[in-house]
Design a protein around this motif. Structure first.
Motif, PDB file in Angstrom:
ATOM      1  N   HIS A 185      22.426 -17.565  10.787  1.00 60.11           N
ATOM      2  CA  HIS A 185      21.700 -17.274   9.501  1.00 60.11           C
ATOM      3  C   HIS A 185      22.133 -16.220   8.621  1.00 60.11           C
ATOM      4  CE1 HIS A 185      18.848 -20.438  10.241  1.00 60.11           C
ATOM      5  NE2 HIS A 185      18.401 -19.963  11.489  1.00 60.11           N
ATOM      6  N   PRO A 186      23.254 -16.480   8.267  1.00 62.36           N
ATOM      7  CA  PRO A 186      24.194 -15.497   7.229  1.00 62.36           C
ATOM      8  C   PRO A 186      23.447 -15.411   5.898  1.00 62.36           C
ATOM      9  CG  PRO A 186      25.477 -17.209   7.284  1.00 62.36           C
ATOM     10  CD  PRO A 186      24.479 -17.587   8.628  1.00 62.36           C
ATOM     11  N   GLU A 187      22.408 -16.524   5.471  1.00 63.69           N
ATOM     12  CA  GLU A 187      22.202 -16.305   4.327  1.00 63.69           C
ATOM     13  C   GLU A 187      20.801 -15.480   4.181  1.00 63.69           C
ATOM     14  OE1 GLU A 187      20.039 -19.493   6.705  1.00 63.69           O
ATOM     15  OE2 GLU A 187      21.989 -18.711   6.348  1.00 63.69           O
ATOM     16  N   TRP A 188      20.302 -15.098   5.467  1.00 63.88           N
ATOM     17  CA  TRP A 188      19.089 -14.258   5.355  1.00 63.88           C
ATOM     18  C   TRP A 188      19.355 -12.724   4.976  1.00 63.88           C
ATOM     19  CZ3 TRP A 188      14.122 -14.830   5.361  1.00 63.88           C
ATOM     20  CH2 TRP A 188      13.369 -16.109   5.502  1.00 63.88           C
ATOM     21  N   HIS A 189      18.339 -12.394   4.230  1.00 63.48           N
ATOM     22  CA  HIS A 189      18.239 -10.939   3.983  1.00 63.48           C
ATOM     23  C   HIS A 189      16.899 -10.247   4.051  1.00 63.48           C
ATOM     24  CE1 HIS A 189      20.179  -7.802   0.797  1.00 63.48           C
ATOM     25  NE2 HIS A 189      19.198  -7.092   1.297  1.00 63.48           N
ATOM     26  N   PHE A 190      16.811  -9.249   4.773  1.00 60.29           N
ATOM     27  CA  PHE A 190      15.482  -8.816   5.119  1.00 60.29           C
ATOM     28  C   PHE A 190      14.656  -8.421   3.969  1.00 60.29           C
ATOM     29  CE2 PHE A 190      12.584  -5.053   5.980  1.00 60.29           C
ATOM     30  CZ  PHE A 190      11.950  -5.231   7.123  1.00 60.29           C
ATOM     31  N   HIS A 191      13.162  -8.890   3.978  1.00 57.26           N
ATOM     32  CA  HIS A 191      12.472  -8.253   2.905  1.00 57.26           C
ATOM     33  C   HIS A 191      10.980  -8.331   3.542  1.00 57.26           C
ATOM     34  CE1 HIS A 191      13.036 -12.704   2.255  1.00 57.26           C
ATOM     35  NE2 HIS A 191      11.793 -12.803   1.894  1.00 57.26           N
ATOM     36  N   MET A 192      10.182  -7.635   2.697  1.00 63.48           N
ATOM     37  CA  MET A 192       8.802  -7.239   3.133  1.00 63.48           C
ATOM     38  C   MET A 192       7.891  -7.664   2.010  1.00 63.48           C
ATOM     39  SD  MET A 192       7.283  -4.168   5.244  1.00 63.48           S
ATOM     40  CE  MET A 192       5.639  -4.249   6.000  1.00 63.48           C
ATOM     41  N   HIS A 193       6.762  -8.472   2.091  1.00 60.94           N
ATOM     42  CA  HIS A 193       6.235  -8.691   0.798  1.00 60.94           C
ATOM     43  C   HIS A 193       4.708  -8.089   0.807  1.00 60.94           C
ATOM     44  CE1 HIS A 193       8.294 -12.121  -1.004  1.00 60.94           C
ATOM     45  NE2 HIS A 193       8.447 -12.456   0.154  1.00 60.94           N
ATOM     46  N   PHE A 194       4.223  -7.381  -0.175  1.00 60.90           N
ATOM     47  CA  PHE A 194       2.884  -6.956  -0.168  1.00 60.90           C
ATOM     48  C   PHE A 194       1.916  -7.455  -1.153  1.00 60.90           C
ATOM     49  CE2 PHE A 194       5.384  -3.729   1.917  1.00 60.90           C
ATOM     50  CZ  PHE A 194       4.454  -3.009   2.667  1.00 60.90           C
ATOM     51  N   TYR A 195       0.973  -8.326  -0.871  1.00 59.41           N
ATOM     52  CA  TYR A 195       0.014  -8.988  -1.635  1.00 59.41           C
ATOM     53  C   TYR A 195      -1.550  -8.538  -1.798  1.00 59.41           C
ATOM     54  CZ  TYR A 195       3.628 -12.700  -0.838  1.00 59.41           C
ATOM     55  OH  TYR A 195       4.763 -13.330  -0.942  1.00 59.41           O
ATOM     56  N   PRO A 196      -1.685  -7.597  -2.913  1.00 67.69           N
ATOM     57  CA  PRO A 196      -2.892  -6.910  -2.700  1.00 67.69           C
ATOM     58  C   PRO A 196      -3.737  -7.689  -4.026  1.00 67.69           C
ATOM     59  CG  PRO A 196      -1.368  -5.464  -4.412  1.00 67.69           C
ATOM     60  CD  PRO A 196      -0.713  -6.965  -3.638  1.00 67.69           C
ATOM     61  N   PRO A 197      -4.916  -7.726  -3.475  1.00 63.21           N
ATOM     62  CA  PRO A 197      -5.806  -8.629  -4.362  1.00 63.21           C
ATOM     63  C   PRO A 197      -6.741  -7.915  -5.647  1.00 63.21           C
ATOM     64  CG  PRO A 197      -7.145  -7.824  -2.495  1.00 63.21           C
ATOM     65  CD  PRO A 197      -5.627  -7.203  -2.467  1.00 63.21           C
ATOM     66  N   LEU A 198      -6.822  -6.442  -5.486  1.00 67.61           N
ATOM     67  CA  LEU A 198      -7.408  -5.844  -6.687  1.00 67.61           C
ATOM     68  C   LEU A 198      -6.753  -5.634  -7.925  1.00 67.61           C
ATOM     69  CD1 LEU A 198      -8.723  -2.644  -4.428  1.00 67.61           C
ATOM     70  CD2 LEU A 198      -9.889  -4.831  -4.899  1.00 67.61           C
ATOM     71  N   LEU A 199      -7.718  -5.802  -8.926  1.00 62.44           N
ATOM     72  CA  LEU A 199      -7.089  -5.997 -10.276  1.00 62.44           C
ATOM     73  C   LEU A 199      -7.242  -4.713 -11.047  1.00 62.44           C
ATOM     74  CD1 LEU A 199      -5.717  -7.896 -12.354  1.00 62.44           C
ATOM     75  CD2 LEU A 199      -7.665  -8.828 -12.764  1.00 62.44           C
ATOM     76  N   ARG A 200      -8.611  -4.769 -11.558  1.00 57.40           N
ATOM     77  CA  ARG A 200      -8.771  -3.395 -12.639  1.00 57.40           C
ATOM     78  C   ARG A 200      -9.462  -2.183 -11.959  1.00 57.40           C
ATOM     79  NH1 ARG A 200     -10.418  -8.271 -14.393  1.00 57.40           N
ATOM     80  NH2 ARG A 200      -9.161  -9.210 -16.388  1.00 57.40           N
ATOM     81  N   ASN A 201     -10.170  -2.369 -10.705  1.00 57.46           N
ATOM     82  CA  ASN A 201     -10.742  -1.221 -10.089  1.00 57.46           C
ATOM     83  C   ASN A 201     -11.183  -1.683  -8.781  1.00 57.46           C
ATOM     84  OD1 ASN A 201     -13.289  -2.514  -9.882  1.00 57.46           O
ATOM     85  ND2 ASN A 201     -13.513  -1.977 -12.092  1.00 57.46           N
ATOM     86  N   ALA A 202     -11.839  -0.814  -8.073  1.00 64.93           N
ATOM     87  CA  ALA A 202     -12.002  -1.069  -6.676  1.00 64.93           C
ATOM     88  C   ALA A 202     -12.797  -2.289  -6.261  1.00 64.93           C
ATOM     89  CB  ALA A 202     -12.692   0.108  -5.962  1.00 64.93           C
ATOM     90  N   GLU A 203     -13.563  -2.660  -7.293  1.00 69.67           N
ATOM     91  CA  GLU A 203     -14.581  -3.694  -7.159  1.00 69.67           C
ATOM     92  C   GLU A 203     -14.172  -5.147  -7.731  1.00 69.67           C
ATOM     93  OE1 GLU A 203     -16.082  -0.690  -8.243  1.00 69.67           O
ATOM     94  OE2 GLU A 203     -16.151  -0.452  -6.097  1.00 69.67           O
TER      95      GLU A 203
END
Length: 241
Positions: A185-203
Motif C-alpha cells: 500500500h504505497p499510497e498510504w500516508h499515516f495521519h490521525m484525526h481529532f473530532y471534538p464536539p464543543l463549539l462555543r463553550n464547555a456546554e
C-alpha cells in the motif's frame, strides 16, 4: 482496551511525553501482532475522551478494534489516496501538507516530524489532523525519534484543546494507516484525526442532525477561525498555570 497510565486521573495532555510514547509503543506492537493474523485486514486505533463522546469508563484509555473487512470510510480514503498516487506518482497527503505549510493559514503545531492543522474541509468545530512529514505508511515504519515526536505533538495539541475552555476537552480521535491485508500500500500516508464536539463553550455541543445528516454538514466556524484560536492557546496546561 489500553489504559494510558497507572494513574487513572491523568489524560494525555497531563502525561509526560515519554509516557505517551509508551502508549504509542503499545499501538505499534498491537498493530503488528493483530495485523499478522491471516484473517485481520484492518486495525483501527482510536480514543473516545469524555462522557459526551460515549466514554463509559472514567479512566483515560483508548481502544483497538481488529477486523477482517476494511471499513467503508477507510476504503474510501484508500481509493482516493491510490487514485492520486497513480496519477501523480506522489503521496496526496505529502503534497497537501506541503501546501498547508506554505500557506500557513491553518497550521496549529509543527515539529521535526509531524504537523497538526485544521483541514480545509473540517466540519466539526476545532477539528484537526496530525500528519507525518515523511511518507510513512503505518506505525511499524516509525523510528524511535518519530514516535517521540508524535507523542510530543499529541501532548501539545490535546493541551491546547483542554486550554480552550479550561476543561478536560472531549473528542474522538483515531489513526488512519495502511491496512494489514498482506498487499502493498504505497499510497498510504499515516495521519490521525481529532473530532471534538464543543463549539462555543464547555456546554454548547454541535449536533449533526436534520439537514446536516441528510444533505450537507454546515460549518459553525471556518477552518481558518478555529486554527487561529487553537494556535493562540498556551502549551502550559490550564491546571498547571
Amino acid at each position: 482496551m489500553i489504559c494510558f497510565s497507572e494513574n487513572h486521573s491523568l489524560t494525555l495532555p497531563e502525561m509526560e511525553t515519554g509516557d505517551i510514547k509508551k502508549v504509542i509503543d503499545v499501538w505499534q506492537q498491537q498493530y503488528e501482532e493483530l495485523g499478522n493474523l491471516d484473517y485481520i485486514n484492518h486495525v483501527q486505533i482510536f480514543e473516545n475522551k469524555g462522557q459526551m463522546m460515549g466514554c463509559s469508563n472514567p479512566h483515560p484509555h483508548g481502544q483497538i478494534w481488529a477486523q477482517s473487512s476494511i471499513p467503508s470510510i477507510v476504503s474510501k480514503t484508500q481509493d482516493n489516496l491510490k487514485k492520486y498516487a497513480d496519477k501523480n506518482g506522489r503521496s496526496l497527503l505529502e503534497d497537501y501538507v506541503k501546501q498547508e505549510l506554505e500557506a500557513d493559514e491553518r497550521i496549529i503545531l509543527e515539529n521535526e516530524d509531524f504537523v497538526a492543522f485544521v483541514p480545509f474541509w473540517a466540519v466539526w468545530p476545532y477539528e484537526t489532523m496530525i500528519v507525518s512529514k515523511r511518507k510513512i505508511e503505518n506505525l511499524l515504519q516509525f523510528s524511535e525519534a518519530e514516535k517521540l515526536s508524535l507523542a510530543s505533538i499529541i501532548k501539545d495539541l490535546t493541551t491546547k484543546y483542554d486550554n480552550l475552555f479550561e476543561i478536560p476537552f472531549p473528542y474522538s480521535a483515531g489513526i488512519h494507516q495502511s491496512p494489514t491485508d498482506g498487499e502493498p500500500h504505497p499510497e498510504w500516508h499515516f495521519h490521525m484525526h481529532f473530532y471534538p464536539p464543543l463549539l462555543r463553550n464547555a456546554e454548547v455541543k454541535k449536533f449533526m442532525v436534520g439537514y446536516e445528516m441528510l444533505a450537507e454538514p454546515q460549518r459553525d466556524i471556518t477552518p481558518e477561525q478555529s486554527a487561529e484560536v487553537l494556535k493562540g492557546l498556551s502549551l502550559v496546561h490550564y491546571k498547571s498555570k
